[in-house]
Design a protein around this motif. Structure first.
Motif, PDB file in Angstrom:
ATOM      1  N   ALA A  94       1.832  -2.384  -2.748  1.00  0.00           N
ATOM      2  CA  ALA A  94       2.728  -2.616  -1.606  1.00  0.00           C
ATOM      3  C   ALA A  94       2.216  -3.739  -0.708  1.00  0.00           C
ATOM      4  O   ALA A  94       2.729  -3.939   0.397  1.00  0.00           O
ATOM      5  CB  ALA A  94       2.905  -1.325  -0.790  1.00  0.00           C
ATOM      6  N   TRP A  95       1.240  -4.492  -1.179  1.00  0.00           N
ATOM      7  CA  TRP A  95       0.669  -5.563  -0.357  1.00  0.00           C
ATOM      8  C   TRP A  95       1.712  -6.641  -0.134  1.00  0.00           C
ATOM      9  O   TRP A  95       2.398  -7.075  -1.052  1.00  0.00           O
ATOM     10  CB  TRP A  95      -0.563  -6.144  -1.048  1.00  0.00           C
ATOM     11  N   ASP A  96       1.826  -7.082   1.124  1.00  0.00           N
ATOM     12  CA  ASP A  96       2.850  -8.072   1.465  1.00  0.00           C
ATOM     13  C   ASP A  96       2.327  -9.505   1.504  1.00  0.00           C
ATOM     14  O   ASP A  96       3.091 -10.436   1.756  1.00  0.00           O
ATOM     15  CB  ASP A  96       3.508  -7.726   2.800  1.00  0.00           C
ATOM     16  N   GLY A  97       1.046  -9.693   1.266  1.00  0.00           N
ATOM     17  CA  GLY A  97       0.488 -11.045   1.236  1.00  0.00           C
ATOM     18  C   GLY A  97       0.237 -11.636   2.606  1.00  0.00           C
ATOM     19  O   GLY A  97      -0.114 -12.813   2.725  1.00  0.00           O
ATOM     20  N   GLU A  98       0.391 -10.864   3.651  1.00  0.00           N
ATOM     21  CA  GLU A  98       0.302 -11.402   5.006  1.00  0.00           C
ATOM     22  C   GLU A  98      -1.029 -11.146   5.702  1.00  0.00           C
ATOM     23  O   GLU A  98      -1.180 -11.508   6.860  1.00  0.00           O
ATOM     24  CB  GLU A  98       1.444 -10.833   5.868  1.00  0.00           C
TER      25      GLU A  98
END
Length: 174
Positions: A94-98
């Motif tokens: 669920a990592w959003d890269g932010e």
């Protein structure tokens, strides 16, 4: 077998060797492993269990224990620093890269890649390629607070003065 000091740089190497166009390592498939435990949607699972801001322990254990033979490390010619890398989905679904979860903190392990010739950084969908000259390596990242640091002293654009805002920079958090 070579030992990596920076887990996140090791993940980028694994991306090339495991999830690249011609996989040279057996693929680690987190969704399949979770499905064996009756978990259908990895992203929902991590969100419901408060695990969204970390690498899943089973993924970390797998990738930390993974031994990459020196012969395979010698086959890595390119690395891509991209928040959309498949290996990240198998670590933190669920990592959003932010955030800085997968920021590379040290480039010292590049010495394990004797044939590395190109590094690509992806930022906002734009690919920035940097060819490495023989014997050169990007400088190590100084501190956690700095997300950008000059990669080379050569201008990124023709005519841009050395050290100018147009010099090539490393987007540590793509």
């Amino acid at each position: 077998m070579s030992k990596f000091r920076d887990f996140n740089l090791k993940l980028l190497v694994i991306e090339e060797l495991m999830y690249g166009p011609e996989p040279l390592l057996p693929v680690y498939d987190l969704p399949a492993r979770l499905a064996e435990r009756g978990i259908g949607d990895p992203a929902s699972y991590v969100l419901e269990n408060g695990l969204h801001a970390e690498v899943l322990p089973e993924s970390r254990a797998h990738f930390e224990a993974l031994e990459i033979p020196t012969e395979l490390l010698a086959r890595v010619e390119e690395l891509c620093f991209d928040a959309g890398a498949d290996v990240f989905r198998h670590c933190a679904p669920a990592w959003d890269g932010e955030d800085d979860l997968f920021d590379v903190r040290s480039l010292d392990d590049l010495a394990l890649l004797p044939n590395l010739r190109e590094v690509t950084f992806v930022e906002d969908g734009v690919r920035h390629r940097h060819r490495l000259s023989p014997g050169t390596r990007p400088p190590p990242r100084p501190g956690k607070s700095a997300h950008r640091r000059p990669l080379a002293r050569q201008p990124a654009r023709p005519g841009a003065p050395e050290g100018s805002p147009h010099s090539l920079t490393v987007p540590w958090a793509c």
